[in-house]
Design a protein around this motif. Structure first.
Motif, PDB file in Angstrom:
ATOM      1  N   VAL A 153       0.843  -1.205   0.000  1.00  0.00           N
ATOM      2  CA  VAL A 153       0.000   0.000   0.000  1.00  0.00           C
ATOM      3  C   VAL A 153       0.872   1.246   0.000  1.00  0.00           C
ATOM      4  O   VAL A 153       0.606   2.218  -0.721  1.00  0.00           O
ATOM      5  CB  VAL A 153      -0.943   0.000   1.225  1.00  0.00           C
ATOM      6  N   SER A 154       1.937   1.206   0.791  1.00  0.00           N
ATOM      7  CA  SER A 154       2.864   2.339   0.833  1.00  0.00           C
ATOM      8  C   SER A 154       3.519   2.542  -0.528  1.00  0.00           C
ATOM      9  O   SER A 154       3.736   3.682  -0.969  1.00  0.00           O
ATOM     10  CB  SER A 154       3.930   2.086   1.902  1.00  0.00           C
ATOM     11  N   ARG A 155       3.812   1.442  -1.224  1.00  0.00           N
ATOM     12  CA  ARG A 155       4.459   1.546  -2.536  1.00  0.00           C
ATOM     13  C   ARG A 155       3.515   2.158  -3.572  1.00  0.00           C
ATOM     14  O   ARG A 155       3.944   2.928  -4.434  1.00  0.00           O
ATOM     15  CB  ARG A 155       4.915   0.149  -2.998  1.00  0.00           C
TER      16      ARG A 155
ATOM     17  N   HIS B 168       9.275   6.435 -18.356  1.00  0.00           N
ATOM     18  CA  HIS B 168       9.861   5.218 -17.796  1.00  0.00           C
ATOM     19  C   HIS B 168       8.781   4.208 -17.436  1.00  0.00           C
ATOM     20  O   HIS B 168       8.949   2.996 -17.640  1.00  0.00           O
ATOM     21  CB  HIS B 168      10.715   5.540 -16.561  1.00  0.00           C
ATOM     22  N   GLY B 169       7.659   4.692 -16.923  1.00  0.00           N
ATOM     23  CA  GLY B 169       6.551   3.789 -16.610  1.00  0.00           C
ATOM     24  C   GLY B 169       6.069   3.072 -17.848  1.00  0.00           C
ATOM     25  O   GLY B 169       5.795   1.857 -17.821  1.00  0.00           O
ATOM     26  N   ALA B 170       5.982   3.803 -18.964  1.00  0.00           N
ATOM     27  CA  ALA B 170       5.539   3.196 -20.221  1.00  0.00           C
ATOM     28  C   ALA B 170       6.532   2.146 -20.699  1.00  0.00           C
ATOM     29  O   ALA B 170       6.147   1.063 -21.163  1.00  0.00           O
ATOM     30  CB  ALA B 170       5.356   4.277 -21.285  1.00  0.00           C
ATOM     31  N   SER B 171       7.814   2.436 -20.574  1.00  0.00           N
ATOM     32  CA  SER B 171       8.835   1.489 -21.050  1.00  0.00           C
ATOM     33  C   SER B 171       8.807   0.188 -20.240  1.00  0.00           C
ATOM     34  O   SER B 171       9.010  -0.903 -20.793  1.00  0.00           O
ATOM     35  CB  SER B 171      10.225   2.128 -20.997  1.00  0.00           C
TER      36      SER B 171
ATOM     37  N   SER C 181      13.303  12.661 -15.352  1.00  0.00           N
ATOM     38  CA  SER C 181      14.372  12.132 -14.502  1.00  0.00           C
ATOM     39  C   SER C 181      13.896  11.086 -13.493  1.00  0.00           C
ATOM     40  O   SER C 181      14.720  10.366 -12.933  1.00  0.00           O
ATOM     41  CB  SER C 181      15.057  13.287 -13.751  1.00  0.00           C
ATOM     42  N   THR C 182      12.580  11.015 -13.224  1.00  0.00           N
ATOM     43  CA  THR C 182      12.093  10.040 -12.249  1.00  0.00           C
ATOM     44  C   THR C 182      11.910   8.674 -12.894  1.00  0.00           C
ATOM     45  O   THR C 182      11.779   8.554 -14.108  1.00  0.00           O
ATOM     46  CB  THR C 182      10.758  10.500 -11.630  1.00  0.00           C
ATOM     47  N   SER C 183      11.909   7.645 -12.051  1.00  0.00           N
ATOM     48  CA  SER C 183      11.778   6.286 -12.573  1.00  0.00           C
ATOM     49  C   SER C 183      11.027   5.414 -11.574  1.00  0.00           C
ATOM     50  O   SER C 183      10.853   5.772 -10.409  1.00  0.00           O
ATOM     51  CB  SER C 183      13.162   5.684 -12.858  1.00  0.00           C
ATOM     52  N   PHE C 184      10.596   4.240 -12.056  1.00  0.00           N
ATOM     53  CA  PHE C 184       9.877   3.266 -11.236  1.00  0.00           C
ATOM     54  C   PHE C 184      10.707   1.995 -11.131  1.00  0.00           C
ATOM     55  O   PHE C 184      11.606   1.752 -11.944  1.00  0.00           O
ATOM     56  CB  PHE C 184       8.524   2.926 -11.878  1.00  0.00           C
ATOM     57  N   ALA C 185      10.384   1.211 -10.127  1.00  0.00           N
ATOM     58  CA  ALA C 185      10.978  -0.125 -10.017  1.00  0.00           C
ATOM     59  C   ALA C 185      10.101  -1.107 -10.785  1.00  0.00           C
ATOM     60  O   ALA C 185       8.896  -0.894 -10.930  1.00  0.00           O
ATOM     61  CB  ALA C 185      11.073  -0.543  -8.553  1.00  0.00           C
ATOM     62  N   ASP C 186      10.710  -2.163 -11.265  1.00  0.00           N
ATOM     63  CA  ASP C 186       9.955  -3.164 -12.003  1.00  0.00           C
ATOM     64  C   ASP C 186       8.842  -3.756 -11.137  1.00  0.00           C
ATOM     65  O   ASP C 186       7.760  -4.094 -11.620  1.00  0.00           O
ATOM     66  CB  ASP C 186      10.892  -4.278 -12.478  1.00  0.00           C
ATOM     67  N   MET C 187       9.104  -3.816  -9.817  1.00  0.00           N
ATOM     68  CA  MET C 187       8.098  -4.357  -8.905  1.00  0.00           C
ATOM     69  C   MET C 187       6.851  -3.464  -8.844  1.00  0.00           C
ATOM     70  O   MET C 187       5.758  -3.937  -8.522  1.00  0.00           O
ATOM     71  CB  MET C 187       8.679  -4.509  -7.500  1.00  0.00           C
TER      72      MET C 187
ATOM     73  N   GLY D  72       1.340   4.378  -2.887  1.00  0.00           N
ATOM     74  CA  GLY D  72       1.424   5.810  -2.589  1.00  0.00           C
ATOM     75  C   GLY D  72       2.656   6.442  -3.203  1.00  0.00           C
ATOM     76  O   GLY D  72       2.610   7.579  -3.700  1.00  0.00           O
ATOM     77  N   ALA D  73       3.777   5.709  -3.193  1.00  0.00           N
ATOM     78  CA  ALA D  73       5.018   6.224  -3.784  1.00  0.00           C
ATOM     79  C   ALA D  73       4.888   6.344  -5.304  1.00  0.00           C
ATOM     80  O   ALA D  73       5.407   7.290  -5.916  1.00  0.00           O
ATOM     81  CB  ALA D  73       6.181   5.301  -3.417  1.00  0.00           C
ATOM     82  N   ILE D  74       4.195   5.392  -5.935  1.00  0.00           N
ATOM     83  CA  ILE D  74       3.970   5.453  -7.388  1.00  0.00           C
ATOM     84  C   ILE D  74       3.189   6.717  -7.736  1.00  0.00           C
ATOM     85  O   ILE D  74       3.533   7.453  -8.664  1.00  0.00           O
ATOM     86  CB  ILE D  74       3.196   4.200  -7.869  1.00  0.00           C
ATOM     87  N   VAL D  75       2.135   6.953  -6.967  1.00  0.00           N
ATOM     88  CA  VAL D  75       1.297   8.134  -7.212  1.00  0.00           C
ATOM     89  C   VAL D  75       2.093   9.418  -7.008  1.00  0.00           C
ATOM     90  O   VAL D  75       1.943  10.384  -7.769  1.00  0.00           O
ATOM     91  CB  VAL D  75       0.052   8.100  -6.292  1.00  0.00           C
ATOM     92  N   LYS D  76       2.956   9.434  -6.002  1.00  0.00           N
ATOM     93  CA  LYS D  76       3.771  10.624  -5.755  1.00  0.00           C
ATOM     94  C   LYS D  76       4.657  10.943  -6.957  1.00  0.00           C
ATOM     95  O   LYS D  76       4.814  12.103  -7.353  1.00  0.00           O
ATOM     96  CB  LYS D  76       4.626  10.426  -4.505  1.00  0.00           C
ATOM     97  N   ILE D  77       5.223   9.917  -7.564  1.00  0.00           N
ATOM     98  CA  ILE D  77       6.050  10.115  -8.763  1.00  0.00           C
ATOM     99  C   ILE D  77       5.194  10.651  -9.915  1.00  0.00           C
ATOM    100  O   ILE D  77       5.586  11.568 -10.632  1.00  0.00           O
ATOM    101  CB  ILE D  77       6.736   8.790  -9.168  1.00  0.00           C
ATOM    102  N   LEU D  78       4.007  10.075 -10.074  1.00  0.00           N
ATOM    103  CA  LEU D  78       3.136  10.499 -11.177  1.00  0.00           C
ATOM    104  C   LEU D  78       2.646  11.927 -11.005  1.00  0.00           C
ATOM    105  O   LEU D  78       2.418  12.639 -11.987  1.00  0.00           O
ATOM    106  CB  LEU D  78       1.940   9.551 -11.294  1.00  0.00           C
ATOM    107  N   LYS D  79       2.469  12.351  -9.765  1.00  0.00           N
ATOM    108  CA  LYS D  79       2.013  13.722  -9.508  1.00  0.00           C
ATOM    109  C   LYS D  79       3.054  14.748  -9.947  1.00  0.00           C
ATOM    110  O   LYS D  79       2.721  15.842 -10.407  1.00  0.00           O
ATOM    111  CB  LYS D  79       1.754  13.918  -8.007  1.00  0.00           C
ATOM    112  N   ASP D  80       4.319  14.388  -9.817  1.00  0.00           N
ATOM    113  CA  ASP D  80       5.410  15.339 -10.075  1.00  0.00           C
ATOM    114  C   ASP D  80       5.732  15.367 -11.569  1.00  0.00           C
ATOM    115  O   ASP D  80       6.781  14.907 -12.011  1.00  0.00           O
ATOM    116  CB  ASP D  80       6.635  14.929  -9.256  1.00  0.00           C
ATOM    117  N   THR D  81       4.838  15.941 -12.353  1.00  0.00           N
ATOM    118  CA  THR D  81       4.983  15.905 -13.808  1.00  0.00           C
ATOM    119  C   THR D  81       6.218  16.644 -14.303  1.00  0.00           C
ATOM    120  O   THR D  81       6.738  16.352 -15.373  1.00  0.00           O
ATOM    121  CB  THR D  81       3.737  16.503 -14.478  1.00  0.00           C
TER     122      THR D  81
END
Length: 758
Positions: free
Chosen positions: A528-530, A584-587, A546-552, A532-541
């Motif tokens: 659940v915390s993760r 990066h999310g798309a890739s 420069s931002t990225s996601f983990a494969d998980m 929230g972290a995904i959404v935080k990255i997406l908010k910062d357009t």
């Protein structure tokens, strides 16, 4: 997650001002304040019936018209709060709302005060004198030149920054007196500003548009639909936006789409949301109006009928249209009389509007040019434009949300010269030249204009064409000019209510945890915390580069989509919708699709099953729409176009307008892609689906418009024009041309013209 939009209707009218109402300030849902050109401020309180408002105080003190207002919430000393006002008289007043007395008089501006906002305990004001000023405890503590032109508005953002908007067309972001950045993009004065909760801020402009900005300066959304100056904009926690314009409409927007237009008998100077979602508007007729989507608050039928009568009377009372008396214009029957020369222009009365038509000699018919309109105050004698006085300044509305174009002309001018200069200035095609000349001659009353044979076209050096005379050289047929086709580029759904998405996901997860059957599908606290972290990255357009996601992260979202019950999927699908817009999310998603090519197809099958839910259909179609933004998905989209379009084929008749719009956008994006790929089979399927929407009488206006643009684009640049004609697209075009919705009629005319081309 979007909800169905409920239409707004009149709740009540609040009368008392003697002149234009210029500003609205929402103190509480029970108390609102309005400012006026009559030099007063009125405070209105909710009646015992909880539906109407009555005057509780009149604040007197300003010596010229009052504009911006701001409310200071109550404290121990002022239990009813205080009100801040700015005026043409250059002063800022602070009022005690208990007794209506002036507490503080803030003097220092040299010209009209255009905006006031609160910055903690300070007041910040903007002015035509190009400055921002900070006031503390009644004293001026800071002043700085914010722009090189008048500052028209200022607001405070929840994050602490100030934003100013100016006649220089820019916005500026401030931390104290320090300018953080300048935002450009508007083509004219920035007139109104508002906070957009959780996203950024909004701007309203004289260029007729509203823009949603991120703090980074990125434009997240542009809303075009007004036909004149937009004076104000406001947002509600629900995500709805309202704007007020000189075109007499308050428009309500959802996800960048205009979902309703509230017509007024005059200019709408301001529009604000109450906390309940009701809307308060300030009109040039001196009346404050409250609009509601709550059925139990709607005015009774007698009041609604009386308001409709006001609108009708106002329209009939307009004395002039583009400098001409409306009641002296000929009716539609004038179009049965053939023109005498190609491009000959006449203006006729259609209902309450004056509409210009040009004679098409080749097709022996009158082509519609557009509506000719005036601003709220009509056309004055010897009007002034850009500091120069003219015999005529015609206001011409060319439609489709474009700002009004002003066409100046003096009787002593050569009409060809005037037309050429105007076309060049407005960046319009010179193919319109003769139409503009005829328009000038007729509307200036110069029907007997004597052409000067020595005149030379300043752009070609040739003699101008003279109506009624033979050409000296063979004419080259002009390339047809289409207004809305072909569509270039794709559309996306790029605004999300992230807080609502997270709240709904948490709610669903808690339900799963307490369910013995589905407990294994629930997310752990870490997961659940993760999310929230995904959404935080997406908010910062502003940091998508420069931002990225983990494969998980991708694995986690796919786990939810695959394992959660269908009724609980849509928040996660909405996150995926935004994820595919992040490079990066798309890739990462593409890599998962390469490993499991049926990943998204499985999702589509799941959400379009026997018990398909509108929320799942909507979010999934929007995911597919957003995939078009990244060319890496194009091969997959083209390869599976048949399965995708078949799966969602019933969406065209959905009563859910948001789903209709999403589906029509999917078809429009497919049209663009399949034209590029020269895929005739795919184009034929997209055409067939778009024709279904175009023929659907109950289809939403914007959905129908996008489907018609898809049809026209496929016919013009694709390989299916003959197929479309075989499907009787001509009758669809004819029906669209007769629509009361301007953009539907215009794209219908585009398709009709295209059908007639060899």
């Amino acid at each position: 997650m979007d909800i169905d939009f409920n239409e707004y209707k009149l709740r009540c009218e609040i009368r008392g001002h003697d002149d234009d109402v210029r500003g609205i300030c929402v103190c509480t849902d029970e108390n609102i304040a309005s400012s006026s050109r009559d030099r007063t401020i009125r405070v209105w309180s909710l009646d015992s019936d909880k539906r109407k408002y009555s005057s509780s105080k009149i604040l007197l003190g300003h010596t010229s018209f009052v504009g911006p207002l701001a409310w200071i919430p109550p404290n121990e000393e002022y239990p009813e709060g205080r009100l801040v006002s700015g005026s043409m008289d250059t002063s800022v007043f602070v009022w005690n709302l208990i007794n209506g007395e002036i507490i503080q008089t803030l003097k220092g501006h040299k010209m009209q005060v255009t905006g006031v906002t609160l910055d903690n305990e300070d007041i910040v004001s903007s002015s035509v004198d190009q400055t921002l000023k900070r006031w503390r405890n009644g004293q001026l503590v800071e002043s700085w030149e914010a722009h090189q032109s008048p500052v028209q508005a200022v607001i405070k953002l929840p994050s602490g920054e100030l934003v100013s908007g100016s006649s220089d067309t820019t916005l500026k972001l401030w931390k104290g007196k320090t300018m953080l950045r300048t935002l450009t993009g508007h083509a004219d004065t920035v007139r109104g500003l508002a906070v957009m909760p959780d996203l950024g801020f909004l701007s309203a402009s004289h260029d007729g548009s509203i823009r949603l900005w991120a703090l980074s300066g990125e434009v997240l959304l542009e809303m075009v639909g007004h036909t004149s100056i937009v004076y104000s904009v406001d947002a509600h926690a629900s995500g709805l936006i309202v704007s007020g314009s000189e075109d007499r409409y308050a428009k309500i927007w959802n996800d960048g789409v205009c979902v309703q237009s509230l017509e007024h008998p005059g200019c709408v100077w301001d529009a604000k949301f109450l906390e309940t979602g009701d809307i308060v508007t300030a009109c040039s007729d001196g009346v404050v109006r409250v609009w509601t989507a709550r059925n139990d608050m709607i005015a009774d039928q007698m009041e609604i009928d009386a308001y409709d009568s006001q609108i009708s009377q106002y329209k009939l009372s307009r004395k002039k249209v583009g400098g001409m008396k409306l009641d002296e214009l000929p009716g539609l029957d004038a179009l049965t009389i053939p023109g005498t020369s190609d491009g000959q222009t006449k203006v006729i009365r259609e209902g309450d509007n004056g509409v210009a038509y040009a004679w098409n000699m080749n097709e022996q018919k009158w082509d519609k040019i557009g509506e000719v309109v005036d601003g709220p105050d009509g056309v004055a004698d010897r009007p002034i434009l850009d500091g120069f006085q003219y015999d005529f300044v015609f206001d011409v509305d060319i439609g489709d949300g474009e700002p009004i174009r002003k066409l100046p002309y003096n009787r002593s001018d050569n009409p060809y010269d005037a037309a050429d200069k105007w076309l060049l200035k407005e960046n319009l095609p010179f193919a319109y030249r003769q139409q503009i000349v005829e328009f000038i001659l007729q509307n200036s009353g110069q029907k007997d204009f004597n052409f000067n044979p020595s005149f030379r076209d300043p752009f070609t050096g040739a003699n101008a064409y003279v109506p009624g005379q033979a050409s000296h050289t063979a004419a080259t047929p002009a390339k047809p000019l289409y207004k809305h086709i072909p569509k270039k580029g794709v559309l996306v759904f790029d605004v999300a209510q992230y807080d609502g998405i997270l709240k709904k996901m948490t709610e669903f997860n808690n339900t799963l945890r307490s369910d013995p059957v589905n407990n294994d599908s629930s997310l752990t606290e870490v997961e659940v915390s993760r999310v929230g972290a995904i959404v935080k990255i997406l908010k910062d357009t502003s940091h998508y580069h420069s931002t990225s996601f983990a494969d998980m992260d991708i694995t986690l979202l796919l786990k939810v989509l695959q394992a959660w019950p269908p009724a609980m999927m849509f928040p996660a699908t909405d996150i995926v919708r935004m994820l595919v817009l992040h490079p990066h999310g798309a890739s990462l998603l593409i890599k998962h699709m390469e490993n499991n090519n049926d990943l998204l197809l499985d999702l589509i099958k799941k959400v379009t099953g026997d018990s398909a839910l509108p929320a799942n259909l909507l979010t999934t179609v929007r995911v597919l729409v957003n995939l078009f933004k990244n060319s890496s998905f194009h091969y997959w989209l083209q390869r599976h176009h048949s399965q995708i379009l078949d799966a969602f084929s019933n969406c065209y008749s959905s009563p859910n307008k948001n789903l209709q719009l999403a589906y029509s956008t999917l078809l429009l994006n497919y049209a663009v892609l399949l034209i590029e790929k020269k895929d005739q089979e795919g184009q034929a399927q997209a055409l067939s689906a778009a024709l279904q929407i175009a023929e659907e009488e109950a289809a939403d206006v914007d959905s129908k418009f996008r489907s018609l643009v898809a049809i026209g684009s496929l016919m013009l640049e694709g390989l299916v024009k003959k197929i479309a004609i075989d499907f009787d697209v001509e009758s669809i075009a004819k029906s669209a041309k007769a629509s009361k919705e301007a953009k539907i009629a215009e794209v219908g005319a585009d398709i009709d013209l295209l059908i007639r081309q060899p």
